[in-house]
Design an enzyme around this catalytic site. Structure first.
Site, PDB file in Angstrom:
ATOM      1  N   SER A 157      -1.761  -0.542  -3.984  1.00  0.00           N
ATOM      2  CA  SER A 157      -2.320  -0.502  -3.343  1.00  0.00           C
ATOM      3  C   SER A 157      -2.361   1.347  -3.556  1.00  0.00           C
ATOM      4  O   SER A 157      -1.464   2.017  -2.629  1.00  0.00           O
ATOM      5  CB  SER A 157      -3.204  -0.520  -2.937  1.00  0.00           C
ATOM      6  OG  SER A 157      -3.862  -0.039  -1.432  1.00  0.00           O
ATOM      7  N   ALA A 197       3.026   0.052  -1.636  1.00  0.00           N
ATOM      8  CA  ALA A 197       3.209  -0.792  -3.442  1.00  0.00           C
ATOM      9  C   ALA A 197       4.665  -0.858  -3.872  1.00  0.00           C
ATOM     10  O   ALA A 197       5.437  -1.004  -4.980  1.00  0.00           O
ATOM     11  CB  ALA A 197       1.761  -0.051  -3.550  1.00  0.00           C
ATOM     12  N   HIS A 235       0.974  -1.065  -0.118  1.00  0.00           N
ATOM     13  CA  HIS A 235      -0.044  -0.157   0.320  1.00  0.00           C
ATOM     14  C   HIS A 235       0.720   1.366  -0.551  1.00  0.00           C
ATOM     15  O   HIS A 235       1.754   1.478   0.310  1.00  0.00           O
ATOM     16  CB  HIS A 235      -0.862  -0.143   1.238  1.00  0.00           C
ATOM     17  CG  HIS A 235      -1.652   1.179   1.662  1.00  0.00           C
ATOM     18  ND1 HIS A 235      -2.637   1.300   0.078  1.00  0.00           N
ATOM     19  CD2 HIS A 235      -1.821   2.065   2.179  1.00  0.00           C
ATOM     20  CE1 HIS A 235      -3.210   2.610   0.861  1.00  0.00           C
ATOM     21  NE2 HIS A 235      -1.925   2.793   1.910  1.00  0.00           N
ATOM     22  N   SER A 236       1.162   2.646  -1.226  1.00  0.00           N
ATOM     23  CA  SER A 236       1.340   2.896  -1.065  1.00  0.00           C
ATOM     24  C   SER A 236       3.129   3.065  -1.269  1.00  0.00           C
ATOM     25  O   SER A 236       3.045   2.557  -2.080  1.00  0.00           O
ATOM     26  CB  SER A 236       1.093   4.403  -0.113  1.00  0.00           C
ATOM     27  OG  SER A 236       1.085   5.877   0.176  1.00  0.00           O
ATOM     28  N   MET A 237       3.617   3.936  -0.207  1.00  0.00           N
ATOM     29  CA  MET A 237       4.588   3.528  -0.341  1.00  0.00           C
ATOM     30  C   MET A 237       4.785   2.019  -0.385  1.00  0.00           C
ATOM     31  O   MET A 237       6.432   1.878  -0.996  1.00  0.00           O
ATOM     32  CB  MET A 237       5.814   3.901   0.998  1.00  0.00           C
ATOM     33  CG  MET A 237       7.478   3.763   0.127  1.00  0.00           C
ATOM     34  SD  MET A 237       8.431   4.379   1.696  1.00  0.00           S
ATOM     35  CE  MET A 237       8.095   3.227   3.002  1.00  0.00           C
TER      36      MET A 237
END
Length: 245
Positions: free
Chosen positions: A117, A93, A89-91
């Site tokens: 994500s 990802a 998720h975010s970083m």
């Protein structure tokens, strides 16, 4: 499989697919703890424990995103078999994408699923300056992304504990060179909240160019941290992609 970097749940069988889950900047492995009760028996949760938080509080974050990728690949390679999957998720990802490429360069099999994500594709990455700003500005950014952070960040003692790791994470992702090398052939799925200010249609669709395999796209109501409210739906989608497609 358990190590400083990886925390695996007890498996339901030898053939369970390990699903490596990487948290966001400033996040920790506990983000995925609720998934343990939601994942089907054929999938085994492996939480990625980044330095600078929880039991790794005294472990320094690497000096660059590439170094972080290399160290995580070192930890994951012995745990990679013919069947595996990864979610970030975010970083997380971006880190998931880079570590898959690195593992493949080292001879590992491609995952059965790369799931990203709350993050746009690498070609849409832009450097940032948040890590250079003072604590108040950093807190304002965290609250912008998730208003629930306001209560925690209002406590001076907690700010002192958690902000150094968050700043280190922001430094890595904001100085990330965004030059992934290689195109995959595995299925790639994107997940996001439909009101996430950090991504848009183009940056999500841009992930298509990083794999020749099937492309899946999911969106649910919510902002950047939609996954807190949508975890059951996310886990169901991952289960469908890994066990039924």
């Amino acid at each position: 499989m358990n190590s400083a970097w990886l925390r695996a749940t007890p498996t339901h069988g030898d053939n369970a697919i390990p699903l490596f889950c990487i948290p966001h900047a400033g996040g920790n492995a506990s983000l995925y703890h609720p998934w343990r009760a939601l994942l089907p028996a054929g999938i085994r949760l492996v939480q990625v424990c980044l330095p600078g938080r929880l039991e790794r509080f005294r472990h320094p974050m690497p000096d660059s995103f590439d170094a972080l990728t290399q160290q995580l690949a070192d930890a994951m390679l012995p745990a990679i078999g013919a069947r595996w999957a990864i979610f970030g998720h975010s970083m997380g990802a971006t880190l998931a994408h880079e570590v898959v490429l690195e593992l493949c360069r080292r001879g590992a099999s491609e995952p059965q699923l790369l799931a990203v994500s709350g993050r746009g594709a690498a070609q849409f990455h832009r450097p940032g300056q948040v890590h250079l700003q003072d604590d108040d500005a950093l807190c304002a950014e965290l609250i912008r992304l998730d208003s629930n952070n306001a209560q925690v960040l209002a406590q001076a003692e907690l700010r002192e504990v958690i902000l150094p790791a968050i700043r280190a994470d922001y430094r890595l992702i904001e100085t990330y060179p965004a030059r992934p090398q290689g195109v995959l052939h595995c299925p790639l799925a994107t997940f996001n909240g439909d009101s996430d200010p950090e991504v848009d249609d183009a940056s999500i669709a841009g992930w298509r160019q990083w794999s020749h395999g099937p492309f899946h796209r999911y969106a649910w109501p919510g902002g950047h941290f939609y996954l807190h409210q949508q975890r059951a739906a996310i886990v169901e989608a991952i289960g469908s992609l890994l066990l039924h497609d």
